[in-house]
Design a protein around this motif. Structure first.
Motif, PDB file in Angstrom:
ATOM      1  N   ALA A 184      44.716  70.696  54.780  1.00  0.00           N
ATOM      2  CA  ALA A 184      44.010  70.643  56.049  1.00  0.00           C
ATOM      3  C   ALA A 184      42.514  70.903  55.911  1.00  0.00           C
ATOM      4  O   ALA A 184      41.736  70.607  56.825  1.00  0.00           O
ATOM      5  CB  ALA A 184      44.608  71.653  57.017  1.00  0.00           C
ATOM      6  N   LEU A 185      42.089  71.442  54.785  1.00  0.00           N
ATOM      7  CA  LEU A 185      40.688  71.844  54.623  1.00  0.00           C
ATOM      8  C   LEU A 185      39.690  70.706  54.806  1.00  0.00           C
ATOM      9  O   LEU A 185      38.656  70.899  55.468  1.00  0.00           O
ATOM     10  CB  LEU A 185      40.497  72.500  53.248  1.00  0.00           C
ATOM     11  CG  LEU A 185      41.113  73.893  53.081  1.00  0.00           C
ATOM     12  CD1 LEU A 185      40.921  74.390  51.656  1.00  0.00           C
ATOM     13  CD2 LEU A 185      40.480  74.862  54.073  1.00  0.00           C
ATOM     14  N   PRO A 186      39.924  69.502  54.243  1.00  0.00           N
ATOM     15  CA  PRO A 186      38.936  68.426  54.446  1.00  0.00           C
ATOM     16  C   PRO A 186      38.708  68.068  55.907  1.00  0.00           C
ATOM     17  O   PRO A 186      37.581  67.778  56.320  1.00  0.00           O
ATOM     18  CB  PRO A 186      39.539  67.251  53.665  1.00  0.00           C
ATOM     19  CG  PRO A 186      40.459  67.862  52.690  1.00  0.00           C
ATOM     20  CD  PRO A 186      41.029  69.068  53.370  1.00  0.00           C
TER      21      PRO A 186
ATOM     22  N   ASP B  12      43.335  61.260  54.468  1.00  0.00           N
ATOM     23  CA  ASP B  12      43.961  60.351  55.421  1.00  0.00           C
ATOM     24  C   ASP B  12      42.866  59.810  56.336  1.00  0.00           C
ATOM     25  O   ASP B  12      42.255  60.566  57.096  1.00  0.00           O
ATOM     26  CB  ASP B  12      45.023  61.112  56.221  1.00  0.00           C
ATOM     27  CG  ASP B  12      45.755  60.232  57.212  1.00  0.00           C
ATOM     28  OD1 ASP B  12      45.102  59.743  58.152  1.00  0.00           O
ATOM     29  OD2 ASP B  12      46.967  60.044  57.044  1.00  0.00           O
ATOM     30  N   THR B  13      42.597  58.505  56.264  1.00  0.00           N
ATOM     31  CA  THR B  13      41.469  57.929  56.995  1.00  0.00           C
ATOM     32  C   THR B  13      41.608  58.095  58.503  1.00  0.00           C
ATOM     33  O   THR B  13      40.636  58.407  59.198  1.00  0.00           O
ATOM     34  CB  THR B  13      41.316  56.431  56.659  1.00  0.00           C
ATOM     35  OG1 THR B  13      41.185  56.281  55.248  1.00  0.00           O
ATOM     36  CG2 THR B  13      40.081  55.849  57.327  1.00  0.00           C
ATOM     37  N   HIS B  14      42.805  57.915  59.026  1.00  0.00           N
ATOM     38  CA  HIS B  14      42.995  58.056  60.473  1.00  0.00           C
ATOM     39  C   HIS B  14      42.691  59.474  60.921  1.00  0.00           C
ATOM     40  O   HIS B  14      41.959  59.685  61.905  1.00  0.00           O
ATOM     41  CB  HIS B  14      44.423  57.680  60.874  1.00  0.00           C
ATOM     42  CG  HIS B  14      44.657  57.733  62.359  1.00  0.00           C
ATOM     43  ND1 HIS B  14      44.958  58.907  63.016  1.00  0.00           N
ATOM     44  CD2 HIS B  14      44.601  56.755  63.317  1.00  0.00           C
ATOM     45  CE1 HIS B  14      45.099  58.660  64.302  1.00  0.00           C
ATOM     46  NE2 HIS B  14      44.894  57.374  64.508  1.00  0.00           N
TER      47      HIS B  14
ATOM     48  N   GLU C 180      35.487  53.702  52.709  1.00  0.00           N
ATOM     49  CA  GLU C 180      36.394  54.623  53.393  1.00  0.00           C
ATOM     50  C   GLU C 180      37.738  54.687  52.671  1.00  0.00           C
ATOM     51  O   GLU C 180      38.444  55.692  52.740  1.00  0.00           O
ATOM     52  CB  GLU C 180      36.605  54.180  54.842  1.00  0.00           C
ATOM     53  CG  GLU C 180      35.376  54.289  55.726  1.00  0.00           C
ATOM     54  CD  GLU C 180      34.961  55.733  55.981  1.00  0.00           C
ATOM     55  OE1 GLU C 180      35.856  56.599  56.122  1.00  0.00           O
ATOM     56  OE2 GLU C 180      33.741  55.995  56.020  1.00  0.00           O
ATOM     57  N   ARG C 181      38.079  53.608  51.965  1.00  0.00           N
ATOM     58  CA  ARG C 181      39.353  53.579  51.239  1.00  0.00           C
ATOM     59  C   ARG C 181      39.326  54.490  50.016  1.00  0.00           C
ATOM     60  O   ARG C 181      40.384  54.839  49.469  1.00  0.00           O
ATOM     61  CB  ARG C 181      39.664  52.155  50.792  1.00  0.00           C
ATOM     62  CG  ARG C 181      39.922  51.191  51.940  1.00  0.00           C
ATOM     63  CD  ARG C 181      40.277  49.812  51.434  1.00  0.00           C
ATOM     64  NE  ARG C 181      41.487  49.836  50.612  1.00  0.00           N
ATOM     65  CZ  ARG C 181      41.974  48.773  49.976  1.00  0.00           C
ATOM     66  NH1 ARG C 181      41.337  47.616  50.052  1.00  0.00           N
ATOM     67  NH2 ARG C 181      43.066  48.868  49.261  1.00  0.00           N
TER      68      ARG C 181
ATOM     69  N   MET D  45      45.846  50.966  61.571  1.00  0.00           N
ATOM     70  CA  MET D  45      44.892  51.241  60.500  1.00  0.00           C
ATOM     71  C   MET D  45      45.449  50.844  59.138  1.00  0.00           C
ATOM     72  O   MET D  45      44.725  50.294  58.299  1.00  0.00           O
ATOM     73  CB  MET D  45      44.492  52.715  60.502  1.00  0.00           C
ATOM     74  CG  MET D  45      43.578  53.101  59.338  1.00  0.00           C
ATOM     75  SD  MET D  45      42.826  54.712  59.556  1.00  0.00           S
ATOM     76  CE  MET D  45      41.504  54.326  60.711  1.00  0.00           C
ATOM     77  N   ARG D  46      46.719  51.094  58.900  1.00  0.00           N
ATOM     78  CA  ARG D  46      47.315  50.707  57.615  1.00  0.00           C
ATOM     79  C   ARG D  46      47.202  49.197  57.403  1.00  0.00           C
ATOM     80  O   ARG D  46      46.889  48.743  56.300  1.00  0.00           O
ATOM     81  CB  ARG D  46      48.783  51.146  57.550  1.00  0.00           C
ATOM     82  CG  ARG D  46      48.982  52.619  57.276  1.00  0.00           C
ATOM     83  CD  ARG D  46      50.399  52.903  56.822  1.00  0.00           C
ATOM     84  NE  ARG D  46      51.383  52.546  57.844  1.00  0.00           N
ATOM     85  CZ  ARG D  46      51.825  53.369  58.766  1.00  0.00           C
ATOM     86  NH1 ARG D  46      51.375  54.621  58.811  1.00  0.00           N
ATOM     87  NH2 ARG D  46      52.727  52.980  59.652  1.00  0.00           N
TER      88      ARG D  46
END
Length: 273
Positions: A5-7, A101-103, A95-96, A261-262
């Motif tokens: 969760a830190l990022p 997790d990008t979303h 972004e990839r 998004m995927r």
């Protein structure tokens, strides 16, 4: 807090701190919202002077208008500007490469941006409309306090759901911009958000036959539901239903956003490939 969760907490904090630096823009926005707030209050006063019995009284409608101006920045008018720029430059492919997790990353960015922008306007708007106006003898045009302590508590929950709903819809706009490769893909958002959230006319003042649809469509949770909870128009089971409607759309926006998004990001290539 888990390491995973830190990022997302980090981007939430960093983005929030960054947005709080835009004080000049916030002051300009505050001045604009004061102007529009005054106009809307005068229009409402004229409307109620010649109107028959309405579902909410004039004092509640005026409070609704001031709430709308104070929380104006929560509304998802457009996609994230930096992401839109990255799409048009081709840098969106990077972004990839982020090990996140990008979303969820975009969701945290959107929540921080909406929350910080709102906080910068909320305090001065409350001071002016709820404190200064009554002191100046304009109590009839002032922002009233919550109907009850329970209404205040439920409003706190509801406005939190509003921020999550706004962030979820902002991510959908970001994905639309990415899919169509132009920021113009988000141009339709204001045409949906403005009338269907209740920012032009409180939805409760719309015709009775339209109320079921207006209550359950996703944009009611951006303004109409939390504001009506605030001044006690929605209480008890009605308030609980409103919170459930907001939570339902938050979940749906997230589910739709992750699936979409995927599909979109799987078709994004690095520059030069």
């Amino acid at each position: 807090m888990t390491g995973a969760a830190l990022p997302y907490v980090a981007i939430l904090r960093a983005r929030f701190a960054l947005m709080l630096q835009y004080r000049a823009a916030a002051f300009a926005g505050f001045a604009t919202q004061c102007w529009w707030g005054a106009i809307k209050v005068m229009v409402l006063a004229a409307f109620y002077a010649g109107a028959s019995r309405q579902p909410i009284d004039l004092a509640q409608a005026i409070t609704y208008s001031w709430l709308g101006q104070a929380f104006f920045a929560l509304l998802p008018w457009q996609a994230d500007g930096e992401i839109s720029e990255a799409v048009e430059s081709g840098n969106i492919a990077y972004e990839r490469l982020r090990p996140v997790d990008t979303h969820l990353f975009w969701f945290a960015r959107a929540a921080a941006q909406r929350g910080a922008s709102t906080l910068l306007r909320l305090t001065p708007m409350f001071a002016l409309a709820a404190i200064v106006l009554p002191m100046a003898g304009l109590r009839a045009w002032a922002w009233r306090l919550p109907a009850t302590s329970m209404a205040a508590a439920l409003f706190a929950v509801s406005i939190t759901l509003t921020m999550l709903l706004s962030a979820g819809f902002t991510v959908l706009l970001n994905i639309a911009v990415t899919a169509l490769k132009t920021r113009r893909a988000a141009n339709l958002a204001p045409a949906l958000v403005t009338p269907l959230s209740g920012m032009i006319i409180p939805l409760v003042l719309m015709p009775g036959w339209a109320q079921p649809f207006l209550f359950w469509q996703p944009f009611a949770g951006l303004a109409d539901i939390p504001y009506r909870i605030y001044f006690g128009n929605l209480t008890g089971m009605s308030a609980a239903t409103g919170l459930a409607a907001q939570a339902l759309w938050v979940v749906l926006f997230i589910v739709i956003g992750r699936f979409w998004m995927r599909r979109v990001m799987s078709r994004v290539d690095m520059q030069g490939s």
